[in-house]
Design a protein around this motif. Sequence first.
Motif, mmCIF file in Angstrom:
data_model
loop_
_atom_site.group_PDB
_atom_site.id
_atom_site.type_symbol
_atom_site.label_atom_id
_atom_site.label_comp_id
_atom_site.label_asym_id
_atom_site.label_seq_id
_atom_site.Cartn_x
_atom_site.Cartn_y
_atom_site.Cartn_z
ATOM 1 N N LYS A 94 33.398 -29.962 8.730
ATOM 2 C CA LYS A 94 34.503 -30.097 9.837
ATOM 3 C C LYS A 94 35.379 -28.733 10.146
ATOM 4 N N ASP A 131 44.494 -29.017 14.669
ATOM 5 C CA ASP A 131 44.500 -30.308 15.144
ATOM 6 C C ASP A 131 46.094 -30.757 15.466
ATOM 7 N N LYS A 164 50.422 -35.315 16.928
ATOM 8 C CA LYS A 164 50.968 -35.136 15.577
ATOM 9 C C LYS A 164 52.682 -34.937 15.822
ATOM 10 N N ASP A 221 42.581 -27.428 9.026
ATOM 11 C CA ASP A 221 41.755 -28.334 9.486
ATOM 12 C C ASP A 221 40.188 -27.992 9.791
ATOM 13 N N ASN A 262 42.124 -43.246 19.171
ATOM 14 C CA ASN A 262 43.416 -42.314 18.870
ATOM 15 C C ASN A 262 42.894 -41.030 18.692
ATOM 16 N N ASP A 317 43.719 -38.616 17.361
ATOM 17 C CA ASP A 317 44.082 -37.687 16.167
ATOM 18 C C ASP A 317 42.820 -38.130 15.268
ATOM 19 N N GLU A 329 39.831 -37.241 15.148
ATOM 20 C CA GLU A 329 38.795 -36.301 15.958
ATOM 21 C C GLU A 329 37.941 -35.807 15.181
ATOM 22 N N THR A 370 38.587 -32.060 6.086
ATOM 23 C CA THR A 370 39.938 -32.658 5.927
ATOM 24 C C THR A 370 40.009 -33.854 6.675
ATOM 25 N N LEU A 371 39.384 -34.930 6.420
ATOM 26 C CA LEU A 371 39.323 -36.108 7.467
ATOM 27 C C LEU A 371 40.478 -37.030 7.374
ATOM 28 N N THR A 372 41.149 -37.142 6.375
ATOM 29 C CA THR A 372 42.135 -38.575 6.589
ATOM 30 C C THR A 372 43.437 -38.296 5.630
ATOM 31 N N GLY A 373 44.596 -38.519 6.059
ATOM 32 C CA GLY A 373 45.580 -38.431 5.364
ATOM 33 C C GLY A 373 45.746 -39.638 4.210
ATOM 34 N N ILE A 421 38.980 -45.614 14.934
ATOM 35 C CA ILE A 421 39.780 -45.896 14.039
ATOM 36 C C ILE A 421 39.539 -47.450 13.448
ATOM 37 N N TRP A 448 43.811 -27.687 0.501
ATOM 38 C CA TRP A 448 45.204 -26.492 0.345
ATOM 39 C C TRP A 448 46.264 -26.954 -0.224
#
Length: 491
Positions: free
Chosen positions: A262, A267, A274, A285, A342, A344, A346, A371-374, A432, A465
Amino acid sequence: MQFSTRTTPPGRARADCALVPVLAGKELTAGGREIDAVHGGRLAKVIRSGDLPAKAGSTLLVQLDGHLPRALLVSMGEAREAAARAFTDAVRGALQAAGQLAADEALSLLHEAPVTGRDTEWKLRAQVLTGREIAYRFETLKTKRETRPVRPKRVVLPVSAGGSFRAAVAQATAIANGVDMARELGNLPANHCTPAYLADTARKMARELGLKAEVLDVRQMQALKMGALLSVARGSEQPPKLIVLRYQGAGAKQPPIALVGKGITFDTGGISLKPAAEMDEMKFDMCGAASVLGAMRAVAELKLKLNLVVVVPTTENMPGGRATKPGDIVASMSGQTVEILNTDAEGRLILCDALTYVQRFKPSTVIDVATLTGACVIALGHHRSGLFSPSDALATELLEAGNEIGDGCWRMPLDEEYQEQLKSPFADMANIGGRPAGSVTAACFLSRFAKGYDWAHLDIAGTAWKSGTNKGATGRPVPLLANFLLARARG
Ligand code: BES
Ligand code: MN
Ligand code: ZN
């Protein structure tokens, strides 16, 4: 920090400082006893004083003389045999303490210490990787040097003749080069590290290492009908790119392994903007992209006997007058339509077209890194990456490759039941799946495009990170990927 092996016995070696392991708070190894004998038992005497704490990585400096002016006693922990983790802690403590001395060249005997379930080659690799990890500085954009030059400059690792000791150091050095590259790209801010910059970096690496590079522009993406990838790029002034790097280390008939990363260079969330706090961290990202480029560097430097394709879809995710709006429906390259609820979410939109695109290389195995999801950070924190795969065999390979090199992941589910959360009344799917199991539904989304090959997905949102005062890219999961590829090349 440069590492090399040497076959001179430790007792006769010259260096500015020796790193001497101490087992269970009292015992020297064979090389340590050699040095002790040459210096009249000084090391044993200091150990008997009891001044060296037992905690792994504690150190005590002993002044010697002649060809070896000092030794740093390094505690390997309370047990006679260290756990892998304690060994790495000891190496870190030793190299950090040695870095405070006026010593350019260190002689490390740390690999003489026994480590449960690990051979000498592993201990050599661990020293190189840990040393390079602490030696890394991001100073590209500072006009004044803030930190002292890195010490020790050279670390000599005494080994016996035979064995694959030199190869182990070469492997770890190549992996560390890949890690450094990934950290550098990750740390570069988004005004420097644009999609075009990533493409130039890939082309430069291709020239240096003899890879084939191809960079697709918007028109080529349009021709391929990459509607999902293009929908993310719409709000940005920076043109998106699809980077393809190919390495051939085996016969042309052998199907390649493909890595997809990715590459969102920033982002903002797009129209689903955000919040401002910590938004600067969204320059990271593109760490999935950086890690697959870093893994490619390690593979090409080591000339591994396998074929590898790296694919990086890269764009910014920005709001703007032309940006994709919540509710917009786009057609992906696969033909499946997606309702973008959404903007975000993306990452999955750029990855899904890349996962369709890699089919043309007829890969045996595809691993995407993102780095796909919180939600993955909430599930696993910052220690293990999320691993998703319908294949038990591939999942086991990746878990083991990560555990062995200290870059772990943890398997998460991909059950059919979760797919229901992606239902849309207007399109084939929504982008989502709601709050529950957010990292799982993201992986489920990708699984609908990962057809025709063995597939795994690594969610590195928590591991790529570090935040806070030590903010910066970690270079993960380059070690995991490189170790997996090394094992595949061994066959
Ligand atoms: N790049 C982010 C994921 C992320 C968030 C990584 C925080 C590290 C720290 C991704 O594009 C994103 O925004 N994901 C959303 C998905 C949601 C809208 C379904 C998220 O995790 O909040
Ligand atoms: Mn996002
Ligand atoms: Zn993102």
